[in-house]
Every structure is written in structure tokens, then in C-alpha cells.
Design a protein around this motif. Sequence first.
Motif, PDB file in Angstrom:
ATOM      1  N   ALA A 296      20.882 -22.668  42.277  1.00  0.00           N
ATOM      2  CA  ALA A 296      22.213 -22.151  41.918  1.00  0.00           C
ATOM      3  C   ALA A 296      22.039 -20.743  41.381  1.00  0.00           C
ATOM      4  O   ALA A 296      20.955 -20.368  40.919  1.00  0.00           O
ATOM      5  CB  ALA A 296      22.892 -23.042  40.878  1.00  0.00           C
ATOM      6  N   THR A 297      23.100 -19.972  41.462  1.00  0.00           N
ATOM      7  CA  THR A 297      23.062 -18.643  40.859  1.00  0.00           C
ATOM      8  C   THR A 297      23.145 -18.773  39.347  1.00  0.00           C
ATOM      9  O   THR A 297      23.510 -19.831  38.809  1.00  0.00           O
ATOM     10  CB  THR A 297      24.216 -17.781  41.367  1.00  0.00           C
ATOM     11  OG1 THR A 297      25.461 -18.361  40.923  1.00  0.00           O
ATOM     12  CG2 THR A 297      24.208 -17.698  42.895  1.00  0.00           C
ATOM     13  N   ALA A 298      22.811 -17.707  38.656  1.00  0.00           N
ATOM     14  CA  ALA A 298      22.874 -17.737  37.201  1.00  0.00           C
ATOM     15  C   ALA A 298      24.296 -18.022  36.721  1.00  0.00           C
ATOM     16  O   ALA A 298      24.505 -18.771  35.758  1.00  0.00           O
ATOM     17  CB  ALA A 298      22.370 -16.401  36.638  1.00  0.00           C
ATOM     18  N   ARG A 343      24.011 -17.851  25.515  1.00  0.00           N
ATOM     19  CA  ARG A 343      23.528 -18.956  24.671  1.00  0.00           C
ATOM     20  C   ARG A 343      23.240 -20.197  25.515  1.00  0.00           C
ATOM     21  O   ARG A 343      22.233 -20.889  25.301  1.00  0.00           O
ATOM     22  CB  ARG A 343      24.578 -19.269  23.605  1.00  0.00           C
ATOM     23  CG  ARG A 343      24.248 -20.474  22.739  1.00  0.00           C
ATOM     24  CD  ARG A 343      25.340 -20.696  21.698  1.00  0.00           C
ATOM     25  NE  ARG A 343      26.655 -20.805  22.310  1.00  0.00           N
ATOM     26  CZ  ARG A 343      27.143 -21.921  22.872  1.00  0.00           C
ATOM     27  NH1 ARG A 343      26.396 -23.027  22.883  1.00  0.00           N
ATOM     28  NH2 ARG A 343      28.352 -21.947  23.393  1.00  0.00           N
ATOM     29  N   LEU A 344      24.105 -20.499  26.489  1.00  0.00           N
ATOM     30  CA  LEU A 344      23.906 -21.675  27.324  1.00  0.00           C
ATOM     31  C   LEU A 344      22.668 -21.520  28.219  1.00  0.00           C
ATOM     32  O   LEU A 344      21.891 -22.469  28.389  1.00  0.00           O
ATOM     33  CB  LEU A 344      25.148 -21.925  28.170  1.00  0.00           C
ATOM     34  CG  LEU A 344      26.391 -22.401  27.404  1.00  0.00           C
ATOM     35  CD1 LEU A 344      27.605 -22.410  28.309  1.00  0.00           C
ATOM     36  CD2 LEU A 344      26.154 -23.787  26.804  1.00  0.00           C
ATOM     37  N   LEU A 345      22.473 -20.327  28.791  1.00  0.00           N
ATOM     38  CA  LEU A 345      21.287 -20.109  29.608  1.00  0.00           C
ATOM     39  C   LEU A 345      20.023 -20.141  28.757  1.00  0.00           C
ATOM     40  O   LEU A 345      18.962 -20.572  29.220  1.00  0.00           O
ATOM     41  CB  LEU A 345      21.407 -18.795  30.364  1.00  0.00           C
ATOM     42  CG  LEU A 345      22.450 -18.797  31.494  1.00  0.00           C
ATOM     43  CD1 LEU A 345      22.595 -17.410  32.107  1.00  0.00           C
ATOM     44  CD2 LEU A 345      22.056 -19.799  32.585  1.00  0.00           C
ATOM     45  N   PHE A 346      20.132 -19.682  27.513  1.00  0.00           N
ATOM     46  CA  PHE A 346      18.982 -19.813  26.604  1.00  0.00           C
ATOM     47  C   PHE A 346      18.657 -21.284  26.360  1.00  0.00           C
ATOM     48  O   PHE A 346      17.478 -21.671  26.349  1.00  0.00           O
ATOM     49  CB  PHE A 346      19.263 -19.127  25.271  1.00  0.00           C
ATOM     50  CG  PHE A 346      18.320 -19.534  24.173  1.00  0.00           C
ATOM     51  CD1 PHE A 346      17.003 -19.092  24.168  1.00  0.00           C
ATOM     52  CD2 PHE A 346      18.736 -20.403  23.172  1.00  0.00           C
ATOM     53  CE1 PHE A 346      16.122 -19.492  23.179  1.00  0.00           C
ATOM     54  CE2 PHE A 346      17.861 -20.805  22.175  1.00  0.00           C
ATOM     55  CZ  PHE A 346      16.552 -20.347  22.179  1.00  0.00           C
ATOM     56  N   ALA A 380      14.662 -14.353  22.566  1.00  0.00           N
ATOM     57  CA  ALA A 380      14.017 -15.664  22.572  1.00  0.00           C
ATOM     58  C   ALA A 380      13.989 -16.253  23.981  1.00  0.00           C
ATOM     59  O   ALA A 380      13.008 -16.889  24.384  1.00  0.00           O
ATOM     60  CB  ALA A 380      14.747 -16.607  21.617  1.00  0.00           C
ATOM     61  N   MET A 381      15.059 -16.038  24.744  1.00  0.00           N
ATOM     62  CA  MET A 381      15.095 -16.551  26.113  1.00  0.00           C
ATOM     63  C   MET A 381      14.034 -15.868  26.966  1.00  0.00           C
ATOM     64  O   MET A 381      13.298 -16.530  27.718  1.00  0.00           O
ATOM     65  CB  MET A 381      16.489 -16.334  26.725  1.00  0.00           C
ATOM     66  CG  MET A 381      16.586 -16.714  28.193  1.00  0.00           C
ATOM     67  SD  MET A 381      18.293 -16.731  28.822  1.00  0.00           S
ATOM     68  CE  MET A 381      18.828 -15.067  28.434  1.00  0.00           C
TER      69      MET A 381
END
Length: 413
Positions: A296-298, A343-346, A380-381
Motif C-alpha cells: 500500500a502507499t504511505a 504519529r500513526l505511521l510511527f 524516532a520513526m
Amino acid sequence: MTRTPPPPTATLGYALFATRWLQAPLYFGLVVVQGVYVYKFFNELWTLVVRCVSGRADETYVMLAVLKLVDVVMIANLLIMVIVGGYETFVSRIGLQGHRDQPEWLSHVNPNVLKVKLATAIVGISSVHLLQMFVDVHHTERHDLLWGTVIHMAFIVSAAILAYMSGPMLARSEHPPKEHPHPGAATDPDPVAGEPATAPTVPLPIPAQAGPPVREPHAEDRIRDAAFPARKQLEDFDTGYPRVFDRDAVARLGKLDFVAARRNVVFTGAPGTGKTHLAIGLGLRACQAGHRVLFATAAEWADRLAAAEAAGRLAEELTGLDDVPLLIVDEVGYVPFGADAARLLFRLVAHRYERGSLIVTSDRPLERWHEVFDGPSVPAMVDRLAHHAETVRLEGDSYRKRPATSAWAERSY
């Protein structure tokens, strides 16, 4: 329809090949030997502890006892390499694809690798034995010291020769000799010198996947479930187009060791340089090798996680993704992400850290991701993503801008 019986020569070959199972009891016998060494280890350990507690152990005895324990462990390591690697090489494949504890060396084990690893293990064991002699030199005969050193040097020389010989063998297996044109074949004359011109250097393609992937059960189901936008083989990638491209790194990634090791892959480069093609190619190979994959795309990953959070099941969604060894996150950088999406992708990257593999494609390097994501979670990510990652950089003009006469013009990158 009636099935045509196999020819007698094929039947004989199958029968001979089936005799490999006669070796299986031998490896199970070595498992029993492994148990004997476990008993020996704890017996020696108990004796060492008792003598230390009772004050009957001097420094020399402790050192010799510890070396004896190390010796037992190294022999046990040698046994496990022979048991697992030998069984995988000479008897039958061990289906550990996706197992979180799969050893690094098992994914590319072969007779050459096994011989070199066994030789180095024997050198290590010999080193420990020689060190024991020198620690207890006052109770060791000079004759024993001399021959112990000679034997140890013989092991070192043998291991060096095996390692030297395995290099050319591996190179020949990965790069077979090029076919030379027939002596009578015509060559294009050089327009200036009037002499036959040498053929232009053609970039080597990425090696095809080893083995017949079509026999892997349910491979097509996994490919369909992965939701790839197109079906692009890794070996179809035009390695001669990017100005900067590490072909060896991609060929190494094509062996899929990074999936078993739960490592990440990051492809960076300008639009149209082939990042998505390489990501899909690796994903296809992973599906054919028995791994589940999701593409999936980001932006699509952010939307999926946002919907799960809105439903109060974000933790369950992330945990469910643990069953998928490889996730592909495409097109990081083409659209900006707010603080919530970042935040969700992290959360996704942090949850996958050392649990599963990620392939990420981006139009900019990781150190510039602050240009795409808002919020304090970006460093952090990036740190977690890059810690166990192989980064492949591609440089060049967009592949889509090549002349329409190119044979590759119809392939979208």
C-alpha cells in the motif's frame, strides 16, 4: 486421459534420490549426541561451582574449567550446524520461512558454505584446546605442545584453503560464463576504423529467483492478497538505466534473507527511477517463497490505521499485521502528512521494529523526512526504520521520459 508412465531411467533416478532418507537417522543420532554434551556441560559446571564454593579451586583450575565449558559449547555449535545444515543440504528442506528464530546462515546454506563454517568451527575448537595446553603449561609435555601447535596450524591452513576455493566456486555459480559468438557469426564493422567493433557492455541483469517458485503452494493466492498495483519481476528491472544503482545490493536482497532476519529495505530516488518496481519485485519473490506480503502507499497505510484508531482497534490492527512478514510502504514523500498521520505511521514502524520487515520507497533520503511529516515522532520513526535497514539509492532521469521507441517505454515505473 491416461498418464504416461515415467521412463525407466527417471524411475531409477527417483529411487536413487530417495535413498537420501537413509541419512535421516544419522542426523537424529547426532541429536542424541547433542544431549550428551548438554549433560557433560552441566556436569562440568556443577563440579566447578562445588569446588569454588568449597575453596578448592585455584585460578588455574577455574580458567581450565571455563575453557572446558567453552570447548563443550563450541562442539555443540558444530553439531547443530552439521545437524541442521547437513539435513537441509543433503536430505530435505526445512520449512522455516518466516520463523522469527531462523538462523542467518540457513537461508543460503550450501555444501561450500557448510564446509567453510565447519572448518572455522574446528579452528575455534582447536584454539581452545591449544589455549588449555598453554594455561596448564607446567603439566604439559613439550612434545604435546609442539604437536598441538602444528595440528592447530594445519587446521588454519586447511580452513584458509577451503575459504579461498569456495570464493571462485560461488562466483561461477552466481555468474555463469558468458557465451561467445560462433566463429562464423557476422560482426558489425566499426564505421571509422573499418574493423569489427566490440560489443557494447550490457549491464548484468538481476539474477532470477533460484528454484521453481510455481511449485510453492498458494503462491498466487498470496500475490493476489498482497494487492500489488502491477506484477513486476525483479529480474525484469533495467539495471542499465539508473546512473547510480547498487545492483549487487538488490541481488543480495533478492535472496530474501532480510525477511527472515526481520530487517528493512529503503529505496530512495527521484520519481521514475524504479523504486516501486524493485519493491514489487521483492514482494513477488517473498510471496513465491511462502511469505505473506501487503502492499500500500504511505497515504493508504495512514488511512487504514486512522480508520482502525477511530474504531478503537488500532492495537488489534497492528498485532494482526504481525502475521504478515513483509509490509511495503510506497510513495513516502509525494504528499505531506500531518501530525496525526505521522504519529500513526510511527506506531506502525515502531510496532514492526524487530518483529517484521518493511520495504519503504521515498523520493528523498531519511534525513529529509522532516520535510514530509509533522510532529515530534519523525526522528524516532526514522531511527527505528534505519536501525536494521539496507538503503538503496537510485539516481537518474525519470524512466517515463525515455523516447517512445524504447523497448521499455510501455513499462510504468
